[in-house]
Design a protein around this motif. Structure first.
Motif, short mmCIF file in Angstrom:
data_model
loop_
_atom_site.label_atom_id
_atom_site.label_comp_id
_atom_site.label_asym_id
_atom_site.label_seq_id
_atom_site.Cartn_x
_atom_site.Cartn_y
_atom_site.Cartn_z
N GLN A 248 -11.49 -50.21 15.48
CA GLN A 248 -10.52 -49.51 14.63
C GLN A 248 -9.67 -50.52 13.89
O GLN A 248 -9.24 -51.53 14.47
N LYS A 249 -9.43 -50.27 12.61
CA LYS A 249 -8.52 -51.12 11.85
C LYS A 249 -7.34 -50.29 11.36
O LYS A 249 -7.26 -49.08 11.57
N SER A 250 -6.39 -50.96 10.72
CA SER A 250 -5.21 -50.33 10.12
C SER A 250 -4.32 -49.63 11.14
O SER A 250 -3.73 -48.59 10.87
N LEU A 251 -4.21 -50.22 12.33
CA LEU A 251 -3.32 -49.67 13.36
C LEU A 251 -1.98 -50.40 13.27
O LEU A 251 -1.95 -51.63 13.23
N LYS A 252 -0.89 -49.64 13.24
CA LYS A 252 0.41 -50.30 13.15
C LYS A 252 1.59 -49.43 13.58
O LYS A 252 2.70 -49.94 13.74
N ARG A 253 1.37 -48.12 13.79
CA ARG A 253 2.49 -47.24 14.09
C ARG A 253 2.25 -46.45 15.37
O ARG A 253 1.12 -46.10 15.71
N THR A 254 3.33 -46.14 16.07
CA THR A 254 3.24 -45.47 17.37
C THR A 254 2.53 -44.13 17.26
O THR A 254 1.79 -43.74 18.17
N GLU A 255 2.73 -43.42 16.16
CA GLU A 255 2.11 -42.09 16.03
C GLU A 255 0.58 -42.15 15.93
O GLU A 255 -0.08 -41.12 16.07
N GLN A 256 0.02 -43.33 15.72
CA GLN A 256 -1.44 -43.48 15.71
C GLN A 256 -2.03 -43.64 17.11
O GLN A 256 -3.25 -43.54 17.28
N LEU A 257 -1.19 -43.88 18.10
CA LEU A 257 -1.70 -44.25 19.42
C LEU A 257 -2.37 -43.10 20.20
O LEU A 257 -3.33 -43.36 20.94
N PRO A 258 -1.93 -41.84 20.08
CA PRO A 258 -2.68 -40.79 20.79
C PRO A 258 -4.14 -40.69 20.38
O PRO A 258 -5.02 -40.50 21.23
N GLU A 259 -4.42 -40.85 19.09
CA GLU A 259 -5.81 -40.83 18.63
C GLU A 259 -6.58 -42.03 19.19
O GLU A 259 -7.75 -41.91 19.58
N LEU A 260 -5.93 -43.18 19.22
CA LEU A 260 -6.57 -44.36 19.81
C LEU A 260 -6.88 -44.12 21.29
O LEU A 260 -7.97 -44.44 21.77
N GLU A 261 -5.92 -43.56 22.00
CA GLU A 261 -6.13 -43.32 23.44
C GLU A 261 -7.33 -42.42 23.68
O GLU A 261 -8.09 -42.63 24.63
N ALA A 262 -7.52 -41.43 22.83
CA ALA A 262 -8.67 -40.54 22.99
C ALA A 262 -9.98 -41.31 22.93
O ALA A 262 -10.94 -40.99 23.66
N ALA A 263 -10.02 -42.34 22.10
CA ALA A 263 -11.25 -43.13 21.96
C ALA A 263 -11.42 -44.12 23.11
O ALA A 263 -12.51 -44.23 23.68
N ILE A 264 -10.34 -44.84 23.46
CA ILE A 264 -10.51 -45.89 24.47
C ILE A 264 -10.58 -45.33 25.89
O ILE A 264 -11.02 -46.01 26.80
N SER A 265 -10.14 -44.07 26.07
CA SER A 265 -10.18 -43.48 27.41
C SER A 265 -11.55 -42.92 27.77
O SER A 265 -11.78 -42.57 28.93
N ARG A 266 -12.44 -42.83 26.79
CA ARG A 266 -13.78 -42.34 27.10
C ARG A 266 -14.45 -43.29 28.10
O ARG A 266 -14.44 -44.51 27.89
N PRO A 267 -15.04 -42.77 29.15
CA PRO A 267 -15.67 -43.64 30.16
C PRO A 267 -16.75 -44.54 29.57
O PRO A 267 -17.03 -45.62 30.11
N THR A 268 -17.37 -44.10 28.48
CA THR A 268 -18.45 -44.90 27.90
C THR A 268 -17.97 -46.13 27.15
O THR A 268 -18.74 -47.06 26.94
N THR A 269 -16.69 -46.15 26.74
CA THR A 269 -16.19 -47.28 25.95
C THR A 269 -16.01 -48.51 26.83
O THR A 269 -15.23 -48.49 27.77
N LYS A 270 -16.71 -49.58 26.50
CA LYS A 270 -16.64 -50.83 27.28
C LYS A 270 -15.89 -51.94 26.56
O LYS A 270 -15.23 -52.75 27.19
N VAL A 271 -16.05 -52.01 25.25
CA VAL A 271 -15.32 -53.03 24.48
C VAL A 271 -14.66 -52.36 23.27
O VAL A 271 -15.26 -51.48 22.63
#
Length: 306
Positions: free
Chosen positions: A131-154
């Motif tokens: 993911q690029k263009s990350l800079k604000r706290t309100e973007q973090l819930p969407e990020l968490e949805a992606a990185i919390s997936r068990p399949t995500t390794k890197v």
């Protein structure tokens, strides 16, 4: 520094990365070694344009605010020219710039280059996140949805607030320091780090290049002759075009084997930039230590911290 650079920079790309990356394109290889050593989930945070002094400011802020925060400090070299499209692509691809010559003037291929590296090193495409263009706290819930997936390794994540601040800087480095402090006060950085730690990621932080104060020596009015018209560097596609730069600009030529043969940078001298005469700016692209040496650190949280 410049004498050392001209004498030794060409040797850096081929140095081993087992103990830590020497250059930014070594970073993916080093992280792959860390995964093989047992770090199952890895997050690479790339703070676009973060100079060492600005990293120290952020580090000190976090050390005061976040219980259990510690850092394994290190540094590595960006690619020359210290432009985002050159050095950040090298960082995510694990390749030398001549190996992604077709996209050297854009960052649009980063996600696919990042995924390709990890697929070549044993992961499935679904296990790799970018993911690029990350800079604000309100973007973090969407990020968490992606990185919390068990399949995500890197996870490869570009935080571009520093670069945005630098390119809008009106008061030099001092003004940038104030804006970085205000950004840290929003809680974005600490929330991001704690989020990644909560999901069991080993967190590595780096940058594609730094930045430096410079004074304008006048614009190079060459129309479309220059392929990339940076403030501290211009690139050309042929010797004849590179030779068209007027001698009074004192531009420096430094050829590096890792660049495409038809990608010829000409650098502004120390403390200078190709902008209107006497304008004071903060920029990147050039040969200075501040632009070239970037942090490469591992961020840890002591589990028993209260």
């Amino acid at each position: 520094m410049k004498g050392w650079l001209f004498a030794h920079f060409a040797d850096l790309p081929s140095l081993p990365a087992a103990k830590g990356p020497v250059m930014v394109h070594h970073v993916p290889r080093f992280l792959s070694l860390r995964r093989n050593a047992g770090e199952e989930r890895i997050a690479l945070l790339v703070f676009d344009g973060l100079a060492m002094d600005q990293w120290i400011q952020i580090r000190e802020y976090l050390a005061e605010r976040v219980p259990g925060f510690t850092v394994d400090e290190g540094a590595c070299f960006a690619w020359l020219p210290t432009l985002t499209s050159v050095s950040r692509q090298a960082l995510f691809s694990g390749l030398k710039p001549r190996e992604f010559a077709s996209s050297i003037d854009t960052t649009s291929q980063e996600a696919s280059l990042w995924a390709r590296f990890w697929q070549d090193n044993g992961l499935r495409k679904s296990e790799v996140f970018y993911q690029k263009s990350l800079k604000r706290t309100e973007q973090l819930p969407e990020l968490e949805a992606a990185i919390s997936r068990p399949t995500t390794k890197v996870a490869g994540i570009v935080i571009d607030m520093i670069d945005e601040i630098v390119h809008g800087a009106m008061l030099g480095k001092r003004g940038i320091t104030g804006q970085i402090g205000a950004w840290c006060d929003t809680g974005f950085v600490e929330t991001l780090l704690l989020l990644l730690a909560e999901h069991d990621y080993q967190i590595y932080l780096t940058a594609d290049h730094g930045n430096v104060e410079a004074k304008g020596i006048g614009r190079l009015s060459q129309g479309v002759v220059s392929e990339i018209r940076g403030e501290r560097v211009r690139t050309y596609r042929s010797e004849a075009l590179a030779a068209s730069v007027p001698a009074e600009f004192g531009a420096l030529r430094f050829d590096i084997p890792g660049l495409p043969p038809d990608f010829l940078p000409l650098y502004a001298r120390t403390g200078e930039a190709f902008v209107p005469k006497d304008d004071q700016i903060v920029a990147h692209g050039g040969l200075s230590l501040e632009e070239l040496v970037v942090p490469f650190v591992k961020i840890n949280f002591m589990r028993d911290a209260s």
